[in-house]
Design a protein around this motif. Sequence first.
Motif, mmCIF file in Angstrom:
data_model
loop_
_atom_site.group_PDB
_atom_site.id
_atom_site.type_symbol
_atom_site.label_atom_id
_atom_site.label_comp_id
_atom_site.label_asym_id
_atom_site.label_seq_id
_atom_site.Cartn_x
_atom_site.Cartn_y
_atom_site.Cartn_z
ATOM 1 N N THR A 131 10.847 17.970 28.376
ATOM 2 C CA THR A 131 9.695 18.312 27.531
ATOM 3 C C THR A 131 8.523 17.360 27.791
ATOM 4 N N THR A 132 8.832 16.108 28.116
ATOM 5 C CA THR A 132 7.762 15.144 28.404
ATOM 6 C C THR A 132 6.821 15.722 29.459
ATOM 7 N N LEU A 133 7.427 16.213 30.540
ATOM 8 C CA LEU A 133 6.617 16.713 31.654
ATOM 9 C C LEU A 133 5.906 18.017 31.277
ATOM 10 N N GLU A 134 6.554 18.838 30.478
ATOM 11 C CA GLU A 134 5.898 20.083 30.029
ATOM 12 C C GLU A 134 4.663 19.752 29.195
ATOM 13 N N ALA A 190 -11.869 12.926 18.112
ATOM 14 C CA ALA A 190 -11.392 13.437 16.826
ATOM 15 C C ALA A 190 -11.720 14.923 16.666
ATOM 16 N N ALA A 191 -12.853 15.358 17.233
ATOM 17 C CA ALA A 191 -13.301 16.746 17.037
ATOM 18 C C ALA A 191 -12.341 17.777 17.637
ATOM 19 N N VAL A 192 -11.589 17.416 18.670
ATOM 20 C CA VAL A 192 -10.681 18.391 19.287
ATOM 21 C C VAL A 192 -9.220 18.160 18.898
ATOM 22 N N ALA A 193 -8.974 17.142 18.079
ATOM 23 C CA ALA A 193 -7.588 16.729 17.805
ATOM 24 C C ALA A 193 -6.763 17.862 17.184
ATOM 25 N N ASP A 194 -7.315 18.571 16.220
ATOM 26 C CA ASP A 194 -6.527 19.608 15.536
ATOM 27 C C ASP A 194 -6.153 20.745 16.485
ATOM 28 N N ALA A 195 -7.136 21.190 17.285
ATOM 29 C CA ALA A 195 -6.881 22.314 18.197
ATOM 30 C C ALA A 195 -5.859 21.923 19.263
ATOM 31 N N LEU A 196 -5.986 20.730 19.802
ATOM 32 C CA LEU A 196 -5.058 20.274 20.834
ATOM 33 C C LEU A 196 -3.659 20.054 20.241
ATOM 34 N N GLN A 243 -3.622 21.287 31.631
ATOM 35 C CA GLN A 243 -4.164 22.665 31.619
ATOM 36 C C GLN A 243 -5.221 22.826 30.534
ATOM 37 N N ALA A 244 -4.967 22.266 29.354
ATOM 38 C CA ALA A 244 -5.940 22.353 28.257
ATOM 39 C C ALA A 244 -7.246 21.677 28.667
ATOM 40 N N ARG A 245 -7.124 20.598 29.407
ATOM 41 C CA ARG A 245 -8.316 19.857 29.840
ATOM 42 C C ARG A 245 -9.188 20.734 30.744
ATOM 43 N N GLU A 246 -8.518 21.495 31.602
ATOM 44 C CA GLU A 246 -9.293 22.383 32.487
ATOM 45 C C GLU A 246 -10.050 23.433 31.698
ATOM 46 N N ARG A 247 -9.511 23.799 30.532
ATOM 47 C CA ARG A 247 -10.188 24.788 29.672
ATOM 48 C C ARG A 247 -11.198 24.122 28.741
ATOM 49 N N GLY A 248 -11.383 22.823 28.861
ATOM 50 C CA GLY A 248 -12.400 22.142 28.048
ATOM 51 C C GLY A 248 -11.858 21.504 26.786
ATOM 52 N N LEU A 249 -10.533 21.619 26.567
ATOM 53 C CA LEU A 249 -9.921 20.953 25.409
ATOM 54 C C LEU A 249 -9.406 19.609 25.947
#
Length: 340
Positions: A273-276, A307-313, A283-289
């Motif tokens: 799971t660590t690697l997943e 802090a602004a993206v913490a909940d979504a991520l 992948q989220a970073r590539e989408r701007g998260l």
Amino acid sequence: MTVRSARAIAHSNIALVKYWGKREGADPALNLPAVGSLSLTLDQLRSETEIHANAHDRFELDGVALDGKPAAKVFEHLDLMWRTSGTLSARPPCFVRSVNHLPTAAGLASSASGFAALTVAAAGAFGLASSLGDAGDPTRTRLAALARQGSGSAARSLWGGYVRLDAGSDPSGSDCIARPLHGRDHWGLKLLVVHTARGAKSVSSTGGMESSRLTSPYYPAWVASSLADLDAAERALAGRELAALGEVMEHSCFKMHACMFATRPPLIYWNGTTLEVVRAVFQARERGLVGYVTSDAGPHVKVLCEAAVADALAAELAALPGVHEVQAVAPGPDAHLELL
Ligand code: 2P0
């Protein structure tokens, strides 16, 4: 001298630039690191420790009396604190009661907050300090050096916010110094602690570091390249440049794990799971998260983000199979001492 009742709170910390390895040829009792490190102190994750005079030595962690190695380490550290107080008589027996508001020995830096809280409580109990002032109080620097002798990462937990521990080179350890870089309000960052397992880790950090030093062919490169990472991270932090800080933080983490993987026998603290989780963050970073990963001597992943993206991520990561929990943690405060 008698023992005063004292209580300390110290928050855990996560290394953005990692410590892995002890200085070669140094006095083991000084516990000098081979590399410097740079950390973020964490808000909710903390240890609270009380010390009281008692008829015999007793150590209680989370309401359970412990003996054997964990208790021996605690009382050895109290002996060091007592010697430092300059009292020639034998140390009086103590009751040490500690509560960890974090999972113990699971790669979430319980030894950092634990030894920092123990050091601060003992300083109060043995008359080395009656209170701790703000981040500039030189007593914090002195206590950080003592905390380091209990556990290297504990030196960083004397302060809130962002802390640098320099490795130094003097055999006495006098230039192995921790110092606060910025207070907790410097930057509105969050650290997502992504729990990928329950229970304690299998190889202690202390043993793992020694075996990396002795057997990993990557260890010399790890040590040689650490100072550049520290300086780059300090600059990025000062300028609040998340991409630059994230890049060097991931580089430090993956270099440390490469060094661990190449240890004989290999040190693999990760699970599947660590690697997943790492992949999902990329992948989220590539989408701007945007978040950046780090992980320690355990399978959990910590993700640094605004802090602004913490909940979504956090919501995305919590939905991954194998993730038990995602905790969003803010930068934490200075260690605190109270005489009872
Ligand atoms: C750190 N770790 O910088 C690194 C990253 C684990 C991986 O500091 O032997 O418990 O007691 O000085 O402080 C964990 O090691 O080791 C640690 P000792 P410690 O946070």
